[in-house]
Motif scaffolding. Structure first.
Motif, PDB file in Angstrom:
ATOM      1  N   GLN A   6       0.831  -1.209   0.000  1.00 32.27           N
ATOM      2  CA  GLN A   6       0.000   0.000   0.000  1.00 32.27           C
ATOM      3  C   GLN A   6       0.865   1.259   0.000  1.00 32.27           C
ATOM      4  N   PHE A   7       1.961   1.208   0.748  1.00 31.19           N
ATOM      5  CA  PHE A   7       2.889   2.345   0.764  1.00 31.19           C
ATOM      6  C   PHE A   7       3.475   2.556  -0.634  1.00 31.19           C
ATOM      7  N   LEU A  46       2.076   1.716  -3.447  1.00 29.16           N
ATOM      8  CA  LEU A  46       1.004   2.252  -4.300  1.00 29.16           C
ATOM      9  C   LEU A  46       0.930   3.776  -4.177  1.00 29.16           C
ATOM     10  N   ALA A  47       0.919   4.250  -2.928  1.00 28.76           N
ATOM     11  CA  ALA A  47       0.832   5.698  -2.685  1.00 28.76           C
ATOM     12  C   ALA A  47       2.055   6.411  -3.260  1.00 28.76           C
TER      13      ALA A  47
END
Lengths: 183, 426
Positions: A13-14, A16-17
């Protein structure tokens, strides 16, 4: 599942951001440079597209684990637990087979594109296929895990419905701060 | 036979609860078998080819702009401005909802983002003023579906990519019809509130209006930049999306100061995840779309619809009825991605302007967002306004009828769409 989230999904997720932020900087930087200095970032479009492919397939893997993909659950919801279980097992087997096909096709394409380079950055075209390979790994692991859990009876009725009706199924707990009623 | 394989594989896979993206991939596999061209590389090439698109980059950035708009207080200020302008007239809160929806549509392009903001902000106020709660929620839900019609619009981007049409032209063509839907809703609301016993709000003073305008000026700047930039070719739709995202982030963090860094990170993650769900679906649909083209499925559909090919209005009516039916059971993105590759060649063969068709197709899909059982916007409004689904469905029905009447007028008189589109697209 908590361990998976902590050690696997949170770092993804990190990533992705970070990819989304990099895409934002690249494309916006290009617009500003074009109008302010009559120049541009030569790799902007190509690198943005590459990052986008990574965002899509890594995100698709994460959202599989969160059962956040779009689907129609109208029929499945009306079935008994046995019916739901049968549909769940069948759909997971079919998806596992499709994932295998995607993997084998992507692996062949990866080999073909390994020697080809992108026009601007000059990196291997195979980089566009790497996130798909990662996705198939995640997806296969998830489908196998789901099948094991369903066949050993360690899955809830709600989990047997592995889709959402809309990409923006809304959770009141996640209301944005700006949404308090006006007086 | 190919049509049968396509429909059966798709419906069967979806019926057993498979994600639509995977159902489309299964559909692709079935078509490969049917066409005797089974090769896993077709899946791989089309999946990567479908996502490796600069045009589609607009999707995450418009989503980001929409999420920042809600979390960063831009929506709140737009509503406050509309309140100051028309809040005092009879049924003023309804007009506030419609005006705010039109302005918010020009900020985010997402019906759900608009519904979340307006539902939480306005429904409690409308109920407090004495409006029927079902009717209030129904109006807010119906007004929110203007989101995907007025540019920027994620739906138009998906349609443009799938049908290979100019996204800028679709954007420009969506402005007038979106406003017409707004007018249709305003007329329906006016007819309903004439006899209601409601508490009128005091008229805002000149100073209050000025304050509201000053506070919302930054938020109002965004649609101006986007539409001006696209009309005069200053940037592509993707660049417009990036400008929108950066602008809304700057306004929310530096000017309104309502968005912290941790919230911004959460917004980025959320946007990336929603994007990946939608674009993975696009990529899967493009696998099927490629095979549909190879199998000449549109040609077979044209043959099936040959009795209607000489009457464009009748054909449009038939297609719109089909889309309404599909829209009740399926969300907007999959409907666009499944039907557009098949229907666009059909309407082109019948001599219908594909941009005009695209606008009506998206309007129809937008109305689908408030049709049960899969009314995404209904779920959102019910959730944020703490009402049950039945209440919202009861309230939305008259407004849905108003929207369908406007859609009917656009089918009967295509000039309502084509003239403003030609003028704006000059």
């Amino acid at each position: 599942m908590i361990a998976i989230r902590k050690f696997l999904l949170n770092p993804v997720q990190f990533l992705l951001a970070a990819c989304l932020a990099a895409m934002l900087v690249l494309v916006f930087g290009n617009v500003v440079l074009r109008y302010a200095f009559n120049t541009g970032i030569s790799v902007s479009e190509e690198l943005s597209r590459l990052l986008f492919v990574w965002v899509v397939f890594l995100g698709a893997a994460v959202t599989l684990f969160e059962q956040a993909h779009l689907g129609v659950d109208t029929l499945v919801r009306r079935l008994s637990r046995k019916g739901r279980l049968a549909c769940f097992v069948l759909s997971n087997l079919l998806m596992l087979y499709t994932t295998w096909l995607i993997f084998s096709g992507t692996w062949q394409q990866f080999g073909i594109n390994l020697g080809m380079t992108t026009p601007v950055m000059g990196i291997s075209q195979a980089w566009f296929f790497v996130p798909v390979l990662i996705f198939t790994g995640f997806a296969a692991a998830w489908f196998c895990l789901s099948l094991i859990r369903s066949l050993t009876g360690r899955i809830s009725d709600e989990e047997l419905i592995g889709v959402r009706e809309s990409e923006e199924d809304f959770d009141i707990a996640q209301l944005p701060p700006g949404s308090a009623p006006l007086r | 036979m190919t049509i049968l394989v396509f429909i059966t594989a798709l419906l069967a896979a979806m019926a057993i609860g498979m994600p639509i993206a995977y159902a489309l991939l299964i559909c692709g596999v079935a078509l490969m078998v049917q066409l005797a061209m089974f090769d896993p590389q077709i899946l791989a090439q089309n999946l990567v080819g479908g996502t490796d698109s600069f045009t589609l980059l607009a999707v995450p950035f418009f989503m980001l702009a929409g999420e920042v708009m809600n979390a960063g207080g831009l929506s709140k200020r737009i509503v406050a401005l509309a309140l100051a302008l028309v809040g005092h007239v009879r049924g003023g809160l309804g007009y506030v909802a419609i005006i705010a929806a039109c302005v918010l549509s020009a900020l985010s392009g997402s019906a759900v983002a608009d519904a979340a903001a307006l539902g939480a902000l306005l429904v409690p106020m409308m109920v407090k003023a004495g409006h029927d709660k079902a009717r209030s929620a129904g109006l807010v839900a119906s007004a929110s579906v203007i989101g995907p019609i007025i540019p920027p619009s994620i739906a138009f981007i998906l349609f443009g990519v799938t049908a290979n049409l100019s996204i800028s032209k679709l954007f420009m063509a969506g402005i007038a019809p979106g406003l017409m839907i707004g007018v249709g809703l305003a007329v329906a609301w006016w007819l309903m509130v004439r006899k209601e016993e409601i508490e009128l709000r005091p008229r805002a003073s000149g100073a209050e209006r000025l304050k509201a305008l000053r506070e919302s000026l930054w938020a109002l700047g965004l649609p101006v930049i986007i539409i001006f930039g696209l009309k005069f070719g200053l940037f592509t739709p993707t660049e417009a999306a990036v400008v929108a995202a950066v602008y809304s982030i700057l306004v929310a963090t530096c000017i309104y100061r309502e968005l912290s860094l941790s919230q911004l990170y959460a917004v980025f993650v959320s946007s990336a995840k929603v994007t990946s769900v939608v674009i993975f679906l696009v990529a899967a649909a493009l696998v099927s779309a490629w095979l549909i083209t190879i199998a000449d499925l549109p040609g077979q559909v044209i043959e099936l619809l040959s009795p209607l090919m000489d009457s464009p209005k009748l054909l449009m009516l038939a297609i719109m009825i089909l889309v309404v039916i599909v829209g009740t059971a399926m969300d907007m993105a999959p409907t666009i991605l499944i039907l557009a590759p098949v229907l666009v060649p059909v309407v082109q063969a019948a001599g219908i302007d594909p941009i005009y068709f695209g606008v009506l197709f998206i309007i129809n899909n937008s109305i689908g967002l408030v049709t049960p059982p899969v009314g995404t916007v209904l779920n959102v409004v019910a959730g944020v306004s703490r009402l049950n689904m039945e209440t919202v469905i009861r309230g939305v029905t008259p407004f849905m009828v108003a929207q369908l009447v406007v859609l009917g007028l656009m089918i009967a008189f295509p000039e309502l769409v084509t003239w403003p589109a030609a003028w704006l697209g000059r």
